[in-house]
Write a protein that holds these residues in place. Structure first.
Motif, PDB file in Angstrom:
ATOM      1  N   ASN A  95       0.834  -1.200   0.000  1.00  0.00           N
ATOM      2  CA  ASN A  95       0.000   0.000   0.000  1.00  0.00           C
ATOM      3  C   ASN A  95       0.869   1.251   0.000  1.00  0.00           C
ATOM      4  OD1 ASN A  95      -2.304   1.528   0.037  1.00  0.00           O
ATOM      5  ND2 ASN A  95      -2.732   1.207   2.215  1.00  0.00           N
ATOM      6  N   GLU A  96       1.921   1.266   0.808  1.00  0.00           N
ATOM      7  CA  GLU A  96       2.838   2.424   0.858  1.00  0.00           C
ATOM      8  C   GLU A  96       3.531   2.625  -0.482  1.00  0.00           C
ATOM      9  OE1 GLU A  96       5.761   2.622   3.974  1.00  0.00           O
ATOM     10  OE2 GLU A  96       4.289   1.997   5.472  1.00  0.00           O
ATOM     11  N   LYS A  97       3.978   1.539  -1.087  1.00  0.00           N
ATOM     12  CA  LYS A  97       4.671   1.654  -2.363  1.00  0.00           C
ATOM     13  C   LYS A  97       3.731   2.138  -3.465  1.00  0.00           C
ATOM     14  CE  LYS A  97       8.334  -1.536  -1.294  1.00  0.00           C
ATOM     15  NZ  LYS A  97       9.126  -2.667  -1.653  1.00  0.00           N
ATOM     16  N   VAL A  98       2.509   1.651  -3.443  1.00  0.00           N
ATOM     17  CA  VAL A  98       1.528   2.106  -4.437  1.00  0.00           C
ATOM     18  C   VAL A  98       1.264   3.588  -4.258  1.00  0.00           C
ATOM     19  CG1 VAL A  98      -0.885   1.925  -5.157  1.00  0.00           C
ATOM     20  CG2 VAL A  98       0.469  -0.151  -4.813  1.00  0.00           C
ATOM     21  N   ARG A  99       1.067   4.034  -3.028  1.00  0.00           N
ATOM     22  CA  ARG A  99       0.824   5.449  -2.760  1.00  0.00           C
ATOM     23  C   ARG A  99       2.026   6.293  -3.180  1.00  0.00           C
ATOM     24  NH1 ARG A  99      -2.342   5.527   3.037  1.00  0.00           N
ATOM     25  NH2 ARG A  99      -4.172   4.470   2.236  1.00  0.00           N
TER      26      ARG A  99
END
Length: 111
Positions: A100-104
């Motif tokens: 999720n952090e990498k996508v954001r």
């Protein structure tokens, strides 16, 4: 009929024959001999009952002990299973957070 069965039958026949001959030529009166046989038969019956009771009690104790040990083992397996499930959940949650952090991060850099 195999050799062992034939041998057993022959041995038992010889034993019965020997006992019968011994009783016939015994110096005791027939009445005394019958009392002796009856007494020995009762003793043998009591011994068999006692041994059967001992075996039955031992088998029951072993069965109950086995059930207790299986119950403890099942509890340990259940505990280990839930522990592993919780570890897997935690790892999956951590991986999901990282993704999720990498996508954001990618989305924010592209905007």
């Amino acid at each position: 009929m195999n050799k062992n069965q034939k041998f057993l039958i022959g041995t038992l026949s010889a034993l019965v024959t020997g006992v019968a001959i011994g009783l016939l030529v015994a110096p005791k009166k027939g009445k005394d001999t019958r009392k002796l046989i009856k007494s020995k038969a009762y003793d043998l019956g009591d011994t068999v009952k006692s041994k059967a009771g001992d075996i039955s009690g031992t088998a029951k104790d072993t069965y109950e002990k086995s059930l207790d040990e299986l119950s403890v083992l099942a509890d340990k397996l259940k505990e280990g299973f839930f522990k592993n499930v919780n570890v897997a959940k935690d790892k999956a949650s951590s991986v999901a957070d990282n993704v999720n952090e990498k996508v954001r991060s990618v989305v924010n850099h592209n905007v």
